[in-house]
Design a protein around this motif. Sequence first.
Motif, PDB file in Angstrom:
ATOM      1  N   ASN A  94      19.684 -26.369  13.641  1.00  0.00           N
ATOM      2  CA  ASN A  94      18.668 -25.157  13.862  1.00  0.00           C
ATOM      3  C   ASN A  94      18.352 -24.207  12.611  1.00  0.00           C
ATOM      4  N   ALA A  95      19.035 -24.246  11.693  1.00  0.00           N
ATOM      5  CA  ALA A  95      18.533 -23.634  10.500  1.00  0.00           C
ATOM      6  C   ALA A  95      17.483 -24.131  10.080  1.00  0.00           C
ATOM      7  N   GLY A  96      17.304 -25.519   9.754  1.00  0.00           N
ATOM      8  CA  GLY A  96      16.173 -26.043   9.367  1.00  0.00           C
ATOM      9  C   GLY A  96      15.127 -26.116  10.223  1.00  0.00           C
ATOM     10  N   PHE A  97      15.252 -26.150  11.622  1.00  0.00           N
ATOM     11  CA  PHE A  97      14.344 -26.039  12.422  1.00  0.00           C
ATOM     12  C   PHE A  97      13.500 -24.681  12.499  1.00  0.00           C
ATOM     13  N   GLN A  98      14.229 -23.698  12.320  1.00  0.00           N
ATOM     14  CA  GLN A  98      13.618 -22.277  12.400  1.00  0.00           C
ATOM     15  C   GLN A  98      13.372 -21.959  10.989  1.00  0.00           C
ATOM     16  N   VAL A  99      13.498 -22.423  10.078  1.00  0.00           N
ATOM     17  CA  VAL A  99      13.200 -21.855   8.544  1.00  0.00           C
ATOM     18  C   VAL A  99      11.821 -21.776   8.260  1.00  0.00           C
ATOM     19  N   LYS A 100      11.510 -20.725   7.562  1.00  0.00           N
ATOM     20  CA  LYS A 100      10.380 -20.681   7.157  1.00  0.00           C
ATOM     21  C   LYS A 100       9.812 -21.604   5.979  1.00  0.00           C
ATOM     22  N   LYS A 101       8.847 -22.608   6.269  1.00  0.00           N
ATOM     23  CA  LYS A 101       9.110 -23.725   5.396  1.00  0.00           C
ATOM     24  C   LYS A 101       8.564 -23.382   3.993  1.00  0.00           C
ATOM     25  N   LYS A 102       7.297 -22.802   4.173  1.00  0.00           N
ATOM     26  CA  LYS A 102       6.673 -22.320   2.797  1.00  0.00           C
ATOM     27  C   LYS A 102       7.361 -21.550   2.015  1.00  0.00           C
ATOM     28  N   ALA A 230      13.981 -39.744   9.876  1.00  0.00           N
ATOM     29  CA  ALA A 230      14.315 -39.527  11.219  1.00  0.00           C
ATOM     30  C   ALA A 230      13.216 -38.613  11.970  1.00  0.00           C
ATOM     31  N   GLY A 231      12.762 -37.445  11.091  1.00  0.00           N
ATOM     32  CA  GLY A 231      11.808 -36.475  11.715  1.00  0.00           C
ATOM     33  C   GLY A 231      10.525 -37.009  11.950  1.00  0.00           C
ATOM     34  N   LEU A 232      10.216 -37.736  10.977  1.00  0.00           N
ATOM     35  CA  LEU A 232       8.729 -38.341  11.272  1.00  0.00           C
ATOM     36  C   LEU A 232       8.671 -39.562  12.213  1.00  0.00           C
ATOM     37  N   LEU A 233       9.873 -40.195  12.405  1.00  0.00           N
ATOM     38  CA  LEU A 233       9.858 -41.176  13.521  1.00  0.00           C
ATOM     39  C   LEU A 233      10.076 -40.421  14.826  1.00  0.00           C
ATOM     40  N   SER A 234      10.479 -39.504  14.832  1.00  0.00           N
ATOM     41  CA  SER A 234      10.574 -38.769  16.304  1.00  0.00           C
ATOM     42  C   SER A 234       9.273 -38.291  16.482  1.00  0.00           C
ATOM     43  N   ALA A 235       8.577 -37.805  15.429  1.00  0.00           N
ATOM     44  CA  ALA A 235       7.160 -37.200  15.664  1.00  0.00           C
ATOM     45  C   ALA A 235       6.210 -38.293  16.006  1.00  0.00           C
ATOM     46  N   TYR A 236       6.470 -39.502  15.340  1.00  0.00           N
ATOM     47  CA  TYR A 236       5.445 -40.632  15.677  1.00  0.00           C
ATOM     48  C   TYR A 236       5.602 -41.271  17.425  1.00  0.00           C
ATOM     49  N   ILE A 237       7.061 -41.267  17.373  1.00  0.00           N
ATOM     50  CA  ILE A 237       7.163 -41.814  18.877  1.00  0.00           C
ATOM     51  C   ILE A 237       6.713 -40.852  19.840  1.00  0.00           C
ATOM     52  N   ILE A 238       6.903 -39.331  19.716  1.00  0.00           N
ATOM     53  CA  ILE A 238       6.338 -38.585  20.768  1.00  0.00           C
ATOM     54  C   ILE A 238       5.091 -38.484  20.823  1.00  0.00           C
ATOM     55  N   GLY A 281      15.570 -31.346  10.676  1.00  0.00           N
ATOM     56  CA  GLY A 281      15.052 -30.127  11.312  1.00  0.00           C
ATOM     57  C   GLY A 281      13.746 -29.339  10.818  1.00  0.00           C
ATOM     58  N   ILE A 282      13.569 -29.439   9.521  1.00  0.00           N
ATOM     59  CA  ILE A 282      12.344 -29.070   8.876  1.00  0.00           C
ATOM     60  C   ILE A 282      11.161 -30.011   9.144  1.00  0.00           C
ATOM     61  N   VAL A 283      11.317 -31.088   9.349  1.00  0.00           N
ATOM     62  CA  VAL A 283      10.238 -32.253   9.563  1.00  0.00           C
ATOM     63  C   VAL A 283       9.725 -31.970  11.118  1.00  0.00           C
ATOM     64  N   MET A 284      11.023 -32.070  11.929  1.00  0.00           N
ATOM     65  CA  MET A 284      10.612 -31.859  13.349  1.00  0.00           C
ATOM     66  C   MET A 284       9.880 -30.428  13.463  1.00  0.00           C
ATOM     67  N   SER A 285      10.029 -29.549  13.048  1.00  0.00           N
ATOM     68  CA  SER A 285       9.312 -28.113  13.217  1.00  0.00           C
ATOM     69  C   SER A 285       7.954 -28.312  12.767  1.00  0.00           C
ATOM     70  N   SER A 463       7.524 -20.219  12.412  1.00  0.00           N
ATOM     71  CA  SER A 463       8.343 -21.565  12.777  1.00  0.00           C
ATOM     72  C   SER A 463       8.368 -21.301  14.081  1.00  0.00           C
ATOM     73  N   PRO A 464       9.249 -22.350  14.683  1.00  0.00           N
ATOM     74  CA  PRO A 464       9.377 -22.367  16.150  1.00  0.00           C
ATOM     75  C   PRO A 464      10.074 -21.072  16.367  1.00  0.00           C
ATOM     76  N   LYS A 465      10.885 -20.264  15.445  1.00  0.00           N
ATOM     77  CA  LYS A 465      11.242 -18.748  15.946  1.00  0.00           C
ATOM     78  C   LYS A 465      10.375 -18.111  16.335  1.00  0.00           C
ATOM     79  N   SER A 466       9.355 -18.084  15.835  1.00  0.00           N
ATOM     80  CA  SER A 466       8.258 -17.093  16.112  1.00  0.00           C
ATOM     81  C   SER A 466       7.142 -17.574  17.059  1.00  0.00           C
ATOM     82  N   PHE A 467       7.716 -18.621  18.002  1.00  0.00           N
ATOM     83  CA  PHE A 467       6.731 -19.132  18.874  1.00  0.00           C
ATOM     84  C   PHE A 467       6.144 -18.088  19.966  1.00  0.00           C
ATOM     85  N   LEU A 468       6.767 -17.192  20.111  1.00  0.00           N
ATOM     86  CA  LEU A 468       6.024 -16.340  21.267  1.00  0.00           C
ATOM     87  C   LEU A 468       5.058 -15.749  20.765  1.00  0.00           C
ATOM     88  N   GLU A 469       4.829 -15.604  19.478  1.00  0.00           N
ATOM     89  CA  GLU A 469       3.370 -15.434  18.988  1.00  0.00           C
ATOM     90  C   GLU A 469       2.684 -16.694  18.526  1.00  0.00           C
TER      91      GLU A 469
END
Length: 546
Positions: A94-102, A230-238, A281-285, A463-469
């Motif tokens: 979740n930390a990787g998923f929510q992190v500000k990547k840039k 793993a993140g890229l594979l999930s993105a490609y499959i979906i 998590g970073i790649v999935m986000s 990031s996904p953390k700020s999805f409400l915007e």
Amino acid sequence: MELGLGMGLGLGDPPADYWSIAAVGLFVALICICIIVGHLLEESRWMNESITALIIGLGTGGVILMVSGWKHSRILVFSEDLFFIYLLPPIIFNAGFQVKKKQFFRNFMTITLFGAVGTLISFTVISLGALGLISRLNIGSLELGDYLAIGAIFSATDSVCTLQVLNQDDTPLLYSLVFGEGVVNDATSVVLFNAIQNFDLPNFSSIKFLQFIGNFLYLFGTSTFLGVGAGLLSAYIIKKLYFGRHSTDREVSIMMLMAYLSYMLAELLDLSGILTVFFCGIVMSHYTWHNVTESSRVTTKHAFATLSFISETFLFLYVGMDALDIEKWKIVGETYSLMKSIALSSTILLLVLVSRAAFVFPLSLLANLTKKNQVEKISIKQQVIIWWAGLMRGAVSIALAYNKFTRSGHTQLPSNAIMITSTITVVLFSTMVFGLLTKPWIRLLIPARHLNRESSALSDPPSPKSFLEPPILNGSDVDPEIVVGIRRPTSLRLLLASPTRSVHHYWRKFDDSFMRPMFGGRGFVPFVPGSPTERSVPLLQGNDQN
């Protein structure tokens, strides 16, 4: 999972799994209490949810200790498997998923410098200090491997508690540096610990040392590539199958399961599961999250955050209750004086303080030499906060200490028992004292007006953390270089002076022309008639061209 409560069963006794149900029920009730108390203390400048859970765990352990007639304080024996397999993955993912990547990748070299090189410096200082100081306390027959293990155990910072005391919206630079360093630090500490356990110390040579460095670099790189893959594979499959046409449950499930699968694969291959699941998590986000339906985006955002929150709360409750286990404290009390126990814990705390300072300030100076932009440089006040926030020790240290000094959570050797109690003491003291003072310390050193200035100057795309915007429609693709008034490099000298911005610029071009068309992401959401994203696709594509 071994239960701490047990008794023989007779004809009138409850079912064999009664105590398991009681244990789980108690923890669920305690987590509910932690949530309520944490909500009531939300505005407190001192408390945070991890310290609240730790205090409630200590209190519950004390009650159980009295009710059991001073025999035990826990209903679960501390288990490394429970920590590393079930509790840690959702927190790190979740930390990787929510992190500000840039912000994270802009400071990636500094983070790696702190997390890898800094941990090695900290390990060296603590190991040498333990060999020189702890050996004089005469606590028992500790070998060279034990002192090196102590260095690895107490080099591991508590990245979980860092999430509670720092805010990536208010202090984006500090958050990315301290938390990013914490993730790399945990992975490095675990690798160091395992290497020491398997290292042939009597036959040590320079060639074996170089092999160790090479193995570490291989593990770091391979773990990262596995997480990215793993993140890229999930993105490609979906993106290709687009489960959302029929069921949003399937696309949410595939994201969760593939994230957890990446961690388990890393562990099976003797890699760093922490690094793997973090980069997954970073790649999935960045890709996968934008390929699912809007309802699934909201679901995954809250589901991952909820799993992480429950795991964090359970973890600190667990540590608090286990801290009062009477078995190891009784062995220490019967063998050593109170002053010797205090001296050992104080020595370890001193080594933690010194080892942290030994790399934060010199490496910050080195990192500042590579940055021409004053906003991105680490000021002396920020260095003090980075030093302070990294002093907390947590469950990783306890798990490694149990691995080294116990067998199945138990120990009968006085020297091992006092190392366990000292580890618990250091973890409790550092989390409660350093953790309590971190928020006031930040407010004192960096006033609110400077916090606002830093967060605006170093703003990132959401990031996904700020999805409400809505992440695609709020102009978030504006490069922060424009915000702070920095031109792109126009000569080789400027390119060398500011390589990270140039790398980011070329990465964006590569991402837009190759990666996003293949793996999805912002502006490449699958078009399916009747889907929740159908109406937003033209807007997304238009915005992505800005």
